[in-house]
Design a protein around this motif. Structure first.
Motif, PDB file in Angstrom:
ATOM      1  N   VAL A 204      -5.214  -0.861  -4.420  1.00 20.35           N
ATOM      2  CA  VAL A 204      -4.123  -1.742  -4.008  1.00 20.35           C
ATOM      3  C   VAL A 204      -4.232  -3.029  -4.801  1.00 20.35           C
ATOM      4  N   LEU A 205      -3.102  -3.561  -5.215  1.00 16.89           N
ATOM      5  CA  LEU A 205      -3.047  -4.813  -5.964  1.00 16.89           C
ATOM      6  C   LEU A 205      -2.391  -5.890  -5.109  1.00 16.89           C
ATOM      7  N   MET A 206      -2.890  -7.080  -5.238  1.00 18.63           N
ATOM      8  CA  MET A 206      -2.368  -8.199  -4.453  1.00 18.63           C
ATOM      9  C   MET A 206      -2.302  -9.424  -5.349  1.00 18.63           C
ATOM     10  N   ARG A 207      -1.197 -10.133  -5.299  1.00 14.76           N
ATOM     11  CA  ARG A 207      -1.055 -11.346  -6.104  1.00 14.76           C
ATOM     12  C   ARG A 207      -0.162 -12.336  -5.379  1.00 14.76           C
TER      13      ARG A 207
ATOM     14  N   VAL B  55       2.831 -15.078  -4.873  1.00 18.49           N
ATOM     15  CA  VAL B  55       4.182 -15.317  -5.363  1.00 18.49           C
ATOM     16  C   VAL B  55       4.625 -16.685  -4.883  1.00 18.49           C
ATOM     17  N   ALA B  56       5.796 -17.070  -5.272  1.00 17.73           N
ATOM     18  CA  ALA B  56       6.296 -18.403  -4.921  1.00 17.73           C
ATOM     19  C   ALA B  56       6.385 -18.573  -3.412  1.00 17.73           C
ATOM     20  N   GLY B  57       6.098 -19.788  -2.972  1.00 26.01           N
ATOM     21  CA  GLY B  57       6.185 -20.098  -1.545  1.00 26.01           C
ATOM     22  C   GLY B  57       4.927 -19.818  -0.772  1.00 26.01           C
ATOM     23  N   GLY B  58       3.792 -19.626  -1.448  1.00 28.00           N
ATOM     24  CA  GLY B  58       2.546 -19.353  -0.760  1.00 28.00           C
ATOM     25  C   GLY B  58       2.480 -17.994  -0.107  1.00 28.00           C
ATOM     26  N   GLU B  59       3.246 -17.033  -0.597  1.00 27.70           N
ATOM     27  CA  GLU B  59       3.266 -15.696  -0.021  1.00 27.70           C
ATOM     28  C   GLU B  59       2.457 -14.750  -0.894  1.00 27.70           C
ATOM     29  N   TRP B  60       2.277 -13.535  -0.396  1.00 35.09           N
ATOM     30  CA  TRP B  60       1.475 -12.531  -1.102  1.00 35.09           C
ATOM     31  C   TRP B  60       2.312 -11.290  -1.345  1.00 35.09           C
ATOM     32  N   LEU B  61       2.160 -10.732  -2.528  1.00 35.51           N
ATOM     33  CA  LEU B  61       2.807  -9.468  -2.859  1.00 35.51           C
ATOM     34  C   LEU B  61       1.742  -8.379  -2.882  1.00 35.51           C
ATOM     35  N   VAL B  62       1.915  -7.364  -2.060  1.00 40.68           N
ATOM     36  CA  VAL B  62       0.976  -6.254  -1.948  1.00 40.68           C
ATOM     37  C   VAL B  62       1.668  -4.996  -2.437  1.00 40.68           C
ATOM     38  N   GLU B  63       1.041  -4.290  -3.394  1.00 47.05           N
ATOM     39  CA  GLU B  63       1.623  -3.088  -3.940  1.00 47.05           C
ATOM     40  C   GLU B  63       0.519  -2.120  -4.341  1.00 47.05           C
ATOM     41  N   LEU B  64       0.861  -0.857  -4.482  1.00 44.21           N
ATOM     42  CA  LEU B  64      -0.096   0.150  -4.909  1.00 44.21           C
ATOM     43  C   LEU B  64      -0.351   0.029  -6.405  1.00 44.21           C
ATOM     44  N   ASN B  65      -1.533   0.448  -6.823  1.00 41.32           N
ATOM     45  CA  ASN B  65      -1.900   0.435  -8.230  1.00 41.32           C
ATOM     46  C   ASN B  65      -1.275   1.644  -8.918  1.00 41.32           C
ATOM     47  N   ASN B  66      -0.154   1.431  -9.590  1.00 42.64           N
ATOM     48  CA  ASN B  66       0.570   2.539 -10.198  1.00 42.64           C
ATOM     49  C   ASN B  66      -0.190   3.199 -11.341  1.00 42.64           C
TER      50      ASN B  66
ATOM     51  N   VAL C 220      -1.278  -0.194   5.888  1.00 39.79           N
ATOM     52  CA  VAL C 220      -2.550  -0.713   6.388  1.00 39.79           C
ATOM     53  C   VAL C 220      -3.008  -1.912   5.568  1.00 39.79           C
ATOM     54  N   ALA C 221      -2.942  -1.811   4.237  1.00 39.47           N
ATOM     55  CA  ALA C 221      -3.374  -2.918   3.379  1.00 39.47           C
ATOM     56  C   ALA C 221      -2.532  -4.164   3.612  1.00 39.47           C
ATOM     57  N   SER C 222      -1.240  -3.995   3.811  1.00 38.11           N
ATOM     58  CA  SER C 222      -0.369  -5.151   4.046  1.00 38.11           C
ATOM     59  C   SER C 222      -0.719  -5.848   5.347  1.00 38.11           C
ATOM     60  N   GLU C 223      -1.050  -5.078   6.370  1.00 35.07           N
ATOM     61  CA  GLU C 223      -1.413  -5.695   7.651  1.00 35.07           C
ATOM     62  C   GLU C 223      -2.749  -6.409   7.548  1.00 35.07           C
ATOM     63  N   ILE C 224      -3.700  -5.845   6.776  1.00 33.14           N
ATOM     64  CA  ILE C 224      -4.980  -6.532   6.571  1.00 33.14           C
ATOM     65  C   ILE C 224      -4.759  -7.867   5.880  1.00 33.14           C
TER      66      ILE C 224
END
Length: 502
Positions: A294-297, A299-310, A363-367
């Motif tokens: 899983v990748l996490m980075r 983004v603008a506004g102090g938020e997080w983008l969670v996505e699968l490692n393609n 699950v990763a997004s909720e963590i």
């Protein structure tokens, strides 16, 4: 009551673990690399299953991009969550794993998680006509330890008999450079006196790098000190009592070595500079880095983008054209049965991969949502978390969350962590406030000990007092347990080491 045979009709309801469901659960706990290996086996076994090599970038059908803002007031998060109509892996098994493949409307359905492997030629692995190869890398290679020692053997031992003994001893080295085996067996095997084998061994112990062909740690260190001309009687006495050094029995070492505190500190410093595993200098095996699932980075506004490692997710689909072509031909009953089974298996695998990706992402997004403070401020703000908290938040069973977090890693701005790292026990607050994470408390204890001075070494009781001032209610035995788990010596031993400058 007469005992007579009779027929009864009963209706019962039970949960049956079908083979498809069992394999789906198995896929859920595999990492992306393990899953890729499994997919490779399925591609070889099932003729109706194929890997999609297209580069249309179509990730919008099953794993839509992050658009919805989720999270609480402590920290918002953008996550690449599936749509509201998506079903997690442990819900609605009948619709997910049904076998009505001929009419389920999923012909040619594909798992858009990403490529299992990048194109082979793109990464520099061209074939004979691909070009791009480094001629120097093809001509010259790194010298192995065996070749390095054989070269020295041919130069330093002119006697052919000694060379045979030396070659046999070289083969007896383990991966760190220690001699494993009995010299008596060597002498008996080669038909030579034991004294001759020991003489050859003494010659080999002068080879580069220093410390090879030792039979114990103390001998390995002694060979290196002898090479530096630093093996005096006091140093030999220290090497003969390494167990006392491991126990940090510094007063006992002062008596055994017959030196003062300043000399002992210097001797210990010299030993710490030695290499206890000299052969590893020739270990050219590149350690494989952890590949995140899983990748996490941010983004603008102090938020997080969670996505699968393609890059590590397999992309497969059902070859419906080939299935239609083969079905149109005249087939025997056995061929039709085989074709139907393979078609059902391929459809099931595509749907199972999609459900696996959906579940991991959820699950990763909720963590990430619950540990937002950790990613924003550091380990001291790690919240206590258990599997039940995540399971209740996303509406899944704890066993499903446990399988998802096993062998899965997430790449974050603070490093790569296993998903299980974020599940820690809770330690009560002294003033009845919010509980603290056990990992955060361990980090706090280590920080306090690292900041010690030689004049102010903190005892376990003093650490308990400081933690209570910070609002952490913890017992002294718990502090001692955490300290020992981090391999931190007691306050008495730390005071001795700091006094000697060790």
């Amino acid at each position: 009551m007469a005992l007579t045979p009779r027929l009864d009709l009963r209706q019962t309801q039970s949960l049956v673990m079908t083979p498809q469901l069992q394999q789906a659960i198995k896929l859920l706990q595999l990492s992306n690399l393990e899953l890729s290996a499994f997919i490779e086996q399925e591609l070889e076994r099932n003729p109706l299953l194929q890997r999609e090599d297209g580069e249309d970038g179509g990730n919008d059908e099953h794993v839509p991009p992050a658009e919805d803002r989720t999270g609480d007031s402590d920290g918002a998060m953008l996550d690449a969550m599936p749509g509201r109509d998506e079903t997690p892996l442990d819900v609605d098994y009948d619709n997910t794993f049904n076998n009505d493949s001929a009419s389920d409307g999923h012909d040619g359905e594909r798992y858009e998680g990403g490529e299992a492997f990048a194109e082979w030629g793109r990464g520099g692995g061209q074939g004979f006509d691909g070009g791009g190869g480094d001629f120097e890398q093809m001509v010259s290679g790194e010298v192995s330890l065996h070749d390095h020692l054989v070269e020295q053997l041919n130069l330093d031992l002119p006697d052919p008999a000694d060379r045979i003994i030396g070659l046999h001893l070289i083969e007896m080295l383990d991966e760190v450079g220690y001699l494993r085996g009995d010299l008596n067996e060597v002498a008996e095997l080669l038909g030579c006196p034991l004294e001759k084998v020991e003489a050859v061994l003494a010659r080999l112990q002068h080879f580069d790098p220093a410390g090879l062909f030792a039979r114990s740690l103390s001998e390995c260190l002694a060979l290196q000190l002898r090479d530096r001309n630093r093996l005096d009687p006091a140093m030999q006495a220290l090497l003969d009592n390494l167990d006392m050094l491991a126990r940090r029995d510094l007063p006992g070492l002062l008596r055994v070595c017959g030196v003062d505190s300043e000399d002992l500190a210097e001797m210990i410093g010299e030993i710490k500079a030695l290499n206890p595993k000299p052969a590893l200098a020739f270990d050219h095996v590149v350690a494989q880095p952890v590949t995140p699932d899983v990748l996490m980075r941010p983004v603008a506004g102090g938020e997080w983008l969670v996505e699968l490692n393609n890059e590590t997710l397999p992309r497969v689909l059902v070859d419906t054209r080939y299935h239609a072509k083969v079905s149109a031909a005249s087939l025997s009953k056995e061929d039709k049965t085989y074709l139907s089974e393979q078609f059902q298996s391929a459809n099931w695998l595509v749907k199972s991969l999609h459900q696996r990706a959906t579940t991991i992402l959820k699950v990763a997004s909720e963590i990430v949502r619950q540990q937002d403070a950790f990613f924003a401020k550091g380990v001291q703000h790690l919240r206590p978390l258990v599997l039940r908290d995540i399971a209740q938040a996303i509406g899944m069973h704890e066993s499903t969350v446990s399988r998802v977090t096993a062998n899965k890693y997430i790449a974050t701005p603070r490093g790569i962590y296993e998903l299980k790292y974020f599940f820690t026990q809770a330690i009560a607050a002294s003033a009845g406030g919010e509980a603290h994470s056990a990992e955060a408390v361990r980090h706090r204890i280590k920080s306090l000990i690292d900041a010690e001075t030689p004049k102010e070494v903190l005892s376990d009781d003093r650490i308990v007092e400081i933690l209570k001032e910070d609002g952490i209610d913890i017992a002294r035995r718990t502090v001692a347990k955490y300290r020992e788990a981090m391999r931190i010596p007691s306050s008495v031993q730390r005071r001795r080491e700091k006094a000697l400058g060790v």
